[in-house]
Design a protein around this motif. Sequence first.
Motif, short mmCIF file in Angstrom:
data_model
loop_
_atom_site.label_atom_id
_atom_site.label_comp_id
_atom_site.label_asym_id
_atom_site.label_seq_id
_atom_site.Cartn_x
_atom_site.Cartn_y
_atom_site.Cartn_z
N UNK A 1 0.84 -1.20 0.00
CA UNK A 1 0.00 0.00 0.00
C UNK A 1 0.88 1.25 0.00
N UNK A 2 1.88 1.27 0.89
CA UNK A 2 2.80 2.41 0.96
C UNK A 2 3.49 2.63 -0.40
N UNK A 3 3.92 1.54 -0.99
CA UNK A 3 4.59 1.62 -2.29
C UNK A 3 3.65 2.19 -3.35
N UNK A 4 2.41 1.75 -3.34
CA UNK A 4 1.45 2.22 -4.34
C UNK A 4 1.25 3.73 -4.21
N UNK A 5 1.17 4.20 -2.94
CA UNK A 5 0.97 5.63 -2.71
C UNK A 5 2.14 6.45 -3.25
N UNK A 6 3.34 5.87 -3.23
CA UNK A 6 4.52 6.58 -3.72
C UNK A 6 4.85 6.23 -5.17
N UNK A 7 3.94 5.46 -5.80
CA UNK A 7 4.13 5.12 -7.19
C UNK A 7 5.36 4.24 -7.42
N UNK A 8 5.63 3.35 -6.48
CA UNK A 8 6.73 2.39 -6.64
C UNK A 8 6.10 1.03 -6.89
N UNK A 9 6.75 0.23 -7.71
CA UNK A 9 6.25 -1.12 -7.93
C UNK A 9 6.96 -2.07 -6.99
N UNK A 10 6.24 -2.53 -5.98
CA UNK A 10 6.86 -3.36 -4.95
C UNK A 10 6.08 -4.65 -4.75
N UNK A 11 6.82 -5.75 -4.72
CA UNK A 11 6.20 -7.03 -4.37
C UNK A 11 7.13 -7.73 -3.40
N UNK A 12 6.59 -8.09 -2.24
CA UNK A 12 7.40 -8.78 -1.24
C UNK A 12 7.62 -10.23 -1.66
N UNK A 13 8.85 -10.70 -1.45
CA UNK A 13 9.18 -12.09 -1.75
C UNK A 13 9.77 -12.73 -0.49
N UNK A 14 10.19 -13.99 -0.60
CA UNK A 14 10.58 -14.74 0.59
C UNK A 14 12.05 -14.66 0.99
N UNK A 15 12.90 -14.10 0.14
CA UNK A 15 14.34 -14.13 0.41
C UNK A 15 14.79 -13.07 1.41
N UNK A 16 16.14 -12.86 1.52
CA UNK A 16 16.64 -11.91 2.50
C UNK A 16 17.51 -10.79 1.92
N UNK A 17 17.57 -10.71 0.61
CA UNK A 17 18.32 -9.61 0.01
C UNK A 17 17.35 -8.61 -0.62
N UNK A 18 17.32 -7.43 -0.02
CA UNK A 18 16.44 -6.38 -0.52
C UNK A 18 17.02 -5.81 -1.80
N UNK A 19 16.16 -5.52 -2.78
CA UNK A 19 16.63 -4.99 -4.05
C UNK A 19 15.96 -3.65 -4.33
N UNK A 20 16.76 -2.67 -4.73
CA UNK A 20 16.19 -1.41 -5.18
C UNK A 20 16.72 -1.13 -6.56
N UNK A 21 15.84 -1.11 -7.54
CA UNK A 21 16.26 -1.07 -8.93
C UNK A 21 15.36 -0.10 -9.69
N UNK A 22 15.89 0.53 -10.74
CA UNK A 22 14.97 1.29 -11.59
C UNK A 22 14.76 0.59 -12.92
N UNK A 23 13.51 0.37 -13.23
CA UNK A 23 13.13 -0.34 -14.45
C UNK A 23 12.79 -1.78 -14.14
N UNK A 24 11.67 -2.25 -14.66
CA UNK A 24 11.20 -3.61 -14.36
C UNK A 24 12.16 -4.66 -14.92
N UNK A 25 12.70 -4.42 -16.12
CA UNK A 25 13.60 -5.40 -16.73
C UNK A 25 14.87 -5.57 -15.92
N UNK A 26 15.41 -4.42 -15.50
CA UNK A 26 16.62 -4.44 -14.68
C UNK A 26 16.34 -5.12 -13.34
N UNK A 27 15.15 -4.89 -12.81
CA UNK A 27 14.77 -5.52 -11.54
C UNK A 27 14.73 -7.04 -11.70
#
Length: 389
Positions: free
Chosen positions: A244-270
């Motif tokens: 919800x927070x991500x949507x409000x800030x116009x970020x595309x965020x989906x939580x996954x099960x691992x432990x390395x957080x990723x911050x990337x620009x562009x869906x392909x690069x992500x």
Amino acid sequence: MNIHEYQAKRLLKTYGLPVSEGVMVESVFDAEAQAKIFNKPLMVVKAQIHAGGRGKAGGVVLCKSVEEVKAAAEKILHKPLITHQTGPQGQIVRRLYIEDGANIDQEFYLSFVLDRAHGCMTIISSREGGTEIEEVAKKSPEKITKTLIYPATGIMGYHVRHVAKTYGLNDKDQIKKLGEILTKLYQVLLDKDADLIEINPFVLTTEGNLHLLDAKISFEGNALFKHPDIEALRDEKEEDALETLAREQDLNYIKLDGNIGCMVNGAGLAMATMDLIKLCGAEPANFLDVGGTASQEKVETAFKIILSDKDVKGILVNIFGGIMKCDIIAHGIIAAAKSLHVHVPLVVRLQGTNSPEGQKILRDSGLNIKAIDSLDEASEEIVKQVQAV
Ligand code: GDP
Ligand code: MN
């Protein structure tokens, strides 16, 4: 975006589709009061959560009196309901739907889903409804029929006959009624940009009527701006708080099960970044695309979201500076890392316009940030650091 069953049924009713009458309540007091007014020989109390499998989990109760409705409400409301779709912690039930009970002769399965491979809507039908369609698909896939709908024609007579055959319907009036139902459901999909409507069970009542006993509708999030009436049905309590927070800030965020957080620009690069983390033997904690304009504010929110996930043991930032120059992004990362007290290893890979300047700024920051310009090495480094902890 998903909505509740009672909301879906209200929408379907406006199209003249056959759904049961019902009332939504949010307290035991109201459940009893409304049941008294409703006063049907059979009333069905249904937990409203954005998950299926409620029947098996005790979230759907058939009641023959007001007292039974009250008892069911006391049992279900304000408590977590654990179904095969909620995960082990369950989902708190905040709303109940009390329905006029139908008399079931046969339970079928009916859904419309977007078939991406064929680029059209598909009707999935089965004579075996009520149970999970995944189970039917596993045990007896031959009992499931797919009917592709060519977008230019919409629902045609042969589609209807195809589905009627699956259900074993021979009565002319029933087949005609089925045609009307399929046509209207398809219209809902088109009008509202839904990508799924699932009616399970779709029943034939003992009176011989076709009836929609359950309804799940899912809408295409990117089309919601066209449908404020649908957006208004959003129940944030049913959605992941970080998403919800991500949507409000116009970020595309989906939580996954691992432990390395990723911050990337562009869906392909992500996607590529996540693949590399996996290749290095670890799992990404999320998919996060900060978009083309990675402003300082966005970078900060992105860090906030990643850091509030307690599974995150390290962060990999992978940003390609195009319009947004790497030196500016570097300042943004440093500001965010300082103000949020990033306490986990942080590896940053900056490429693109002004990348040497950006990397220098990161190295000179005095913060525990590792600036690496190759993506392979950056991925290896963050995995190594996290696994060393
Ligand atoms: P789900 O388990 O979350 O998918 O909830 P459903 O709405 O599909 O309800 C589960 C089951 O409860 C159905 O498959 C039916 O067997 C039963 N049920 C629901 N509504 C009625 C009703 O009006 N009358 C009768 N007799 N059974 C119902
Ligand atoms: Mn169901």
